[in-house]
Design an enzyme around this catalytic site. Sequence first.
Site, PDB file in Angstrom:
ATOM      1  N   GLY A 295      -0.743  -2.902   4.897  1.00  0.00           N
ATOM      2  CA  GLY A 295      -1.306  -4.216   4.659  1.00  0.00           C
ATOM      3  C   GLY A 295      -0.301  -5.341   4.546  1.00  0.00           C
ATOM      4  N   ILE A 296      -0.570  -6.262   3.626  1.00  0.00           N
ATOM      5  CA  ILE A 296       0.274  -7.438   3.447  1.00  0.00           C
ATOM      6  C   ILE A 296       1.684  -7.034   3.054  1.00  0.00           C
ATOM      7  CG2 ILE A 296       0.654  -9.465   1.990  1.00  0.00           C
ATOM      8  CD1 ILE A 296      -2.381  -9.870   1.931  1.00  0.00           C
TER       9      ILE A 296
ATOM     10  N   ASP B 113       5.595   2.455  -3.162  1.00  0.00           N
ATOM     11  CA  ASP B 113       4.141   2.570  -3.060  1.00  0.00           C
ATOM     12  C   ASP B 113       3.693   3.884  -3.673  1.00  0.00           C
ATOM     13  OD1 ASP B 113       1.400   2.224  -2.170  1.00  0.00           O
ATOM     14  OD2 ASP B 113       2.200   0.925  -0.602  1.00  0.00           O
TER      15      ASP B 113
ATOM     16  N   ASP C 277       4.123   4.458  -9.342  1.00  0.00           N
ATOM     17  CA  ASP C 277       2.985   3.731  -9.896  1.00  0.00           C
ATOM     18  C   ASP C 277       3.565   2.565 -10.685  1.00  0.00           C
ATOM     19  OD1 ASP C 277       0.845   2.704 -11.281  1.00  0.00           O
ATOM     20  OD2 ASP C 277       0.056   4.627 -11.954  1.00  0.00           O
ATOM     21  N   VAL C 278       3.447   1.358 -10.161  1.00  0.00           N
ATOM     22  CA  VAL C 278       4.117   0.213 -10.774  1.00  0.00           C
ATOM     23  C   VAL C 278       3.475  -0.226 -12.085  1.00  0.00           C
ATOM     24  CG1 VAL C 278       5.139  -0.702  -8.651  1.00  0.00           C
ATOM     25  CG2 VAL C 278       2.798  -1.359  -9.285  1.00  0.00           C
TER      26      VAL C 278
ATOM     27  N   TYR D 291      -7.809  -4.406  -5.189  1.00  0.00           N
ATOM     28  CA  TYR D 291      -8.777  -5.388  -4.722  1.00  0.00           C
ATOM     29  C   TYR D 291      -9.944  -4.749  -3.981  1.00  0.00           C
ATOM     30  CZ  TYR D 291     -11.014  -8.921  -1.826  1.00  0.00           C
ATOM     31  OH  TYR D 291     -11.956  -9.701  -1.198  1.00  0.00           O
TER      32      TYR D 291
ATOM     33  N   TYR E 105     -10.661  -9.277 -11.195  1.00  0.00           N
ATOM     34  CA  TYR E 105      -9.691  -9.521 -10.126  1.00  0.00           C
ATOM     35  C   TYR E 105      -9.246 -10.983 -10.112  1.00  0.00           C
ATOM     36  CZ  TYR E 105      -7.764 -10.174  -5.458  1.00  0.00           C
ATOM     37  OH  TYR E 105      -6.937 -10.506  -4.411  1.00  0.00           O
TER      38      TYR E 105
ATOM     39  N   LYS F 124      -5.458 -12.511 -10.856  1.00  0.00           N
ATOM     40  CA  LYS F 124      -4.700 -13.282  -9.875  1.00  0.00           C
ATOM     41  C   LYS F 124      -4.368 -14.684 -10.388  1.00  0.00           C
ATOM     42  CE  LYS F 124      -4.228 -10.205  -6.667  1.00  0.00           C
ATOM     43  NZ  LYS F 124      -2.885  -9.734  -6.241  1.00  0.00           N
TER      44      LYS F 124
ATOM     45  N   PRO G  45      -2.772 -15.568  -0.790  1.00  0.00           N
ATOM     46  CA  PRO G  45      -3.532 -15.439   0.464  1.00  0.00           C
ATOM     47  C   PRO G  45      -5.040 -15.549   0.249  1.00  0.00           C
ATOM     48  CG  PRO G  45      -2.034 -13.573   0.076  1.00  0.00           C
ATOM     49  CD  PRO G  45      -2.173 -14.305  -1.211  1.00  0.00           C
TER      50      PRO G  45
END
Length: 248
Positions: free
Chosen positions: A17-18, A37, A57-58, A88, A152, A156, A182
């Site tokens: 993805g992004i 990741d 796992d952040v 998301y 969510y 953000k 984004p």
Amino acid sequence: MGQLEGKVALVTGAAQGIGRAIAVGLAAEGARIVVADLERAEEEARAFPDGVGLTVDVAEEAAVAQMVEETVVRCGGIDVLVNNAGLYASLAMRPFTEIPLEEWRRVMDVNVASMFLTCRAVVPAMRERGGGAIVNISSGTPFRGVPFLLHYVTSKGAIVAFTRALARELGKDAIRVNCVAPGFTMSDGVKQHPEVIEQLRDVSVAARTIQRDQEPEDVVGAAVYLSGPAASFVTGQTIVIDGGQYFH
């Protein structure tokens, strides 16, 4: 030579993805990429020259500390941190009264606490390098007040505030902290959830000034700019990239 030649860039959520698109953009400017990741990190890192893949796992403090320690050992330091990992597409849209507290807390852990943990772990390494750049990935949703995803959207929005406050703290260290927000993006994660596309794709495109799908590559230019020397006097800022759905 690219504008990031000799720099080390740690990108969370970079296996798809992004995050992956940003990693490709940073690599094109000469940065050595560390792919962090939950899945496929080592596999995806092979696509980059001298790439490093770290499964992490952040949202876990010990795992983040180990990620940074291993990056410094293997790469010599850290110059750029892109905080992209987040939840998301897997979240169900529903009234806020139906969001379980456990899910709320998980979203806050992955989307917000993870950035606190990664920045806290990375900043000492950046100080040793004499400075650095942190780019946090937020979303256009808190600027528009999108309903039925309260956890969510709240998470953000917190990232924008986090970016501004941290920029104030780190300016004296020549560490810049900025944010990219984004719009609804046709990322790999979104494409895995057709119900999300059905609910949001058409309405998002119709609301934009530039009326087309947003792709992960649309975010790359801003992220690379904020990571590099061209943005050496830019900090605490948020760039909304959504095709003109919201003017910020």
